[in-house]
Write a protein that holds these residues in place. Structure first.
Motif, PDB file in Angstrom:
ATOM      1  N   LYS A  85      -1.719  -3.947   6.941  1.00  0.00           N
ATOM      2  CA  LYS A  85      -1.401  -3.193   5.730  1.00  0.00           C
ATOM      3  C   LYS A  85      -0.308  -3.892   4.921  1.00  0.00           C
ATOM      4  O   LYS A  85      -0.387  -3.984   3.689  1.00  0.00           O
ATOM      5  CB  LYS A  85      -0.956  -1.781   6.108  1.00  0.00           C
ATOM      6  N   LEU A  86       0.694  -4.413   5.612  1.00  0.00           N
ATOM      7  CA  LEU A  86       1.770  -5.134   4.929  1.00  0.00           C
ATOM      8  C   LEU A  86       1.243  -6.405   4.277  1.00  0.00           C
ATOM      9  O   LEU A  86       1.632  -6.750   3.148  1.00  0.00           O
ATOM     10  CB  LEU A  86       2.878  -5.466   5.931  1.00  0.00           C
ATOM     11  N   PHE A  89      -0.648  -5.474   1.115  1.00  0.00           N
ATOM     12  CA  PHE A  89       0.281  -5.103   0.047  1.00  0.00           C
ATOM     13  C   PHE A  89       0.968  -6.348  -0.520  1.00  0.00           C
ATOM     14  O   PHE A  89       1.030  -6.537  -1.747  1.00  0.00           O
ATOM     15  CB  PHE A  89       1.313  -4.123   0.584  1.00  0.00           C
ATOM     16  N   LEU A 173       6.903   1.803   7.007  1.00  0.00           N
ATOM     17  CA  LEU A 173       6.223   0.968   6.025  1.00  0.00           C
ATOM     18  C   LEU A 173       5.545   1.824   4.958  1.00  0.00           C
ATOM     19  O   LEU A 173       5.596   1.493   3.760  1.00  0.00           O
ATOM     20  CB  LEU A 173       5.190   0.073   6.713  1.00  0.00           C
ATOM     21  N   SER A 174       4.932   2.922   5.367  1.00  0.00           N
ATOM     22  CA  SER A 174       4.297   3.818   4.392  1.00  0.00           C
ATOM     23  C   SER A 174       5.319   4.390   3.421  1.00  0.00           C
ATOM     24  O   SER A 174       5.049   4.513   2.217  1.00  0.00           O
ATOM     25  CB  SER A 174       3.570   4.955   5.115  1.00  0.00           C
ATOM     26  N   MET A 177       6.468   1.491   1.034  1.00  0.00           N
ATOM     27  CA  MET A 177       5.363   1.111   0.155  1.00  0.00           C
ATOM     28  C   MET A 177       5.097   2.195  -0.886  1.00  0.00           C
ATOM     29  O   MET A 177       4.797   1.896  -2.048  1.00  0.00           O
ATOM     30  CB  MET A 177       4.101   0.834   0.976  1.00  0.00           C
ATOM     31  N   THR A 178       5.188   3.462  -0.481  1.00  0.00           N
ATOM     32  CA  THR A 178       4.993   4.568  -1.413  1.00  0.00           C
ATOM     33  C   THR A 178       6.050   4.549  -2.499  1.00  0.00           C
ATOM     34  O   THR A 178       5.752   4.737  -3.689  1.00  0.00           O
ATOM     35  CB  THR A 178       5.034   5.906  -0.663  1.00  0.00           C
TER      36      THR A 178
END
Length: 283
Positions: A85-86, A89, A173-174, A177-178
Motif C-alpha cells: 500500500k505504501l 501511494f 499508515l492509513s 495517508m488519509t
C-alpha cells in the motif's frame, strides 16, 4: 464504393488515430507508475521509517522518555500488505509528473495556443499545492494528532489501570495517508475554482455570496475526510476556509484581467479605420 462509405472511412480514421495516441499515453503513464512502484517497494521499510518520524516528534511533545517508538502488526501478512500500500501511494506521487505530462500531451493538440498557455500553469500548480498540503500534514498535523492520542494514555505510576498506545503499522499508515490525501485534495481548491472562473462557470461575486455555505461544507468535509478527532478536523477545516478566500481573490484577479483585455480589444477596434462606403467606392 459509395460516397457514404468514403465519408464513414474518413471520419473513422481520426478516431483510430486518437485511440492509438491514447493507448501510447496510457502505456507511458502505467509504465512510469510501475517503475515508481517498484522503487518505492524496494525502499518501503525506509519510507515507513520516514513516515514514523512525526510519531517520534509527538512522543517528545508528550514527554515520553524513550527515543524509540514501537508499532506492531497482528497478522503475518499485515506488514507486507502495508508495504504494498505504501509503495502504491509513493509510486502514484512519484509518477504523477509523468502521468500529468502524458495527459497534457494527449489533450494539448486539441487546444488553441492561448488555451494551452492558460492550462499549463494550473498543471504545474496542482502538484506544488499537493506537496504543500502534504508537508503541512507531515511537519505539523500528524505530530499534533498523535500527541492528542498519546495524551489519552494512562501510564503513570499512580494509575491502577495502565493504558498505553501501541498502534498497528497498517492503521498508522492509513491515518497518515488519509491526512495527506485529504489536505492534498483540499489544496487543489484554488486550482479548480480558478479554472472554472476562467471559463466563466464561477464568478468572484458568486463565490463570496456562498461564503457561509462554504464554511459549513468545509467542516462537514473535514469530518468525513479525517479521523474522528477534533484536532485533525479543525486543522483541515481552517485551511479549507482560507483557501476558499484565496479562490475568491484569484477569481477577482481573473475577472479584472479579462476586463482589461476586453477593454484593450474595444479600444483597438475603435481605432481601426472604417471600411469605405458603397458610394465612396463608386465615386
Amino acid at each position: 464504393m459509395s460516397t457514404t462509405d468514403d465519408d464513414v472511412n474518413k471520419s473513422s480514421a481520426p478516431l483510430i488515430e486518437h485511440l492509438i495516441e491514447l493507448r501510447s499515453r496510457l502505456i507511458w503513464a502505467i509504465g512510469g507508475f510501475f517503475v515508481a512502484f517498484l522503487v518505492c517497494f524496494f525502499f518501503a521499510k525506509e519510507l515507513f521509517e520516514l513516515l514514523v518520524i512525526p510519531f517520534k516528534w509527538a512522543t517528545q511533545w508528550a514527554g515520553m522518555a524513550s527515543d524509540k517508538v514501537e508499532l506492531i502488526y497482528t497478522a503475518p501478512q499485515e506488514f507486507f500488505f502495508t508495504q504494498i500500500k505504501l509503495a502504491m501511494f509513493g509510486g502514484t506521487v512519484l509518477a504523477f509528473p509523468m502521468i500529468a505530462a502524458q495527459i497534457y500531451k494527449f489533450v494539448a493538440p486539441g487546444l488553441y495556443k492561448n488555451e494551452r498557455a492558460a492550462f499549463l500553469p494550473f498543471l504545474i500548480a496542482s502538484p506544488v499545492l499537493f506537496l504543500i498540503g502534504a508537508a503541512l500534514v507531515y511537519f505539523f498535523f500528524t505530530p499534533m494528532v498523535m500527541w492528542f492520542f498519546l495524551a489519552m494514555q494512562q501510564v503513570g505510576p499512580g494509575e491502577e489501570v495502565q493504558i498505553s498506545l501501541l498502534p498497528r503499522v497498517s492503521e498508522y499508515l492509513s491515518l497518515i495517508m488519509t491526512l495527506i490525501f485529504s489536505f492534498g485534495l483540499v489544496f487543489q481548491l484554488p486550482v479548480v475554482t480558478s479554472l472554472m472562473a476562467r471559463v466563466g462557470l464561477l464568478t468572484a461575486e458568486g463565490l463570496a455570496s456562498k461564503r457561509k455555505w462554504a464554511i459549513v461544507i468545509a467542516f462537514v468535509a473535514a469530518a468525513i475526510l479525517t479521523p474522528p478527532d477534533p484536532m485533525s478536523q479543525i486543522g483541515l477545516a481552517i485551511p479549507t476556509i482560507l483557501l476558499y478566500e484565496v479562490s475568491i481573490w484569484l477569481a477577482r484577479m481573473i475577472e479584472k484581467k479579462r476586463a482589461q483585455e476586453q477593454h484593450a480589444r474595444d479600444v483597438a477596434a475603435a481605432a481601426e479605420p472604417l471600411p469605405p462606403s458603397v458610394d465612396q467606392t463608386h465615386s
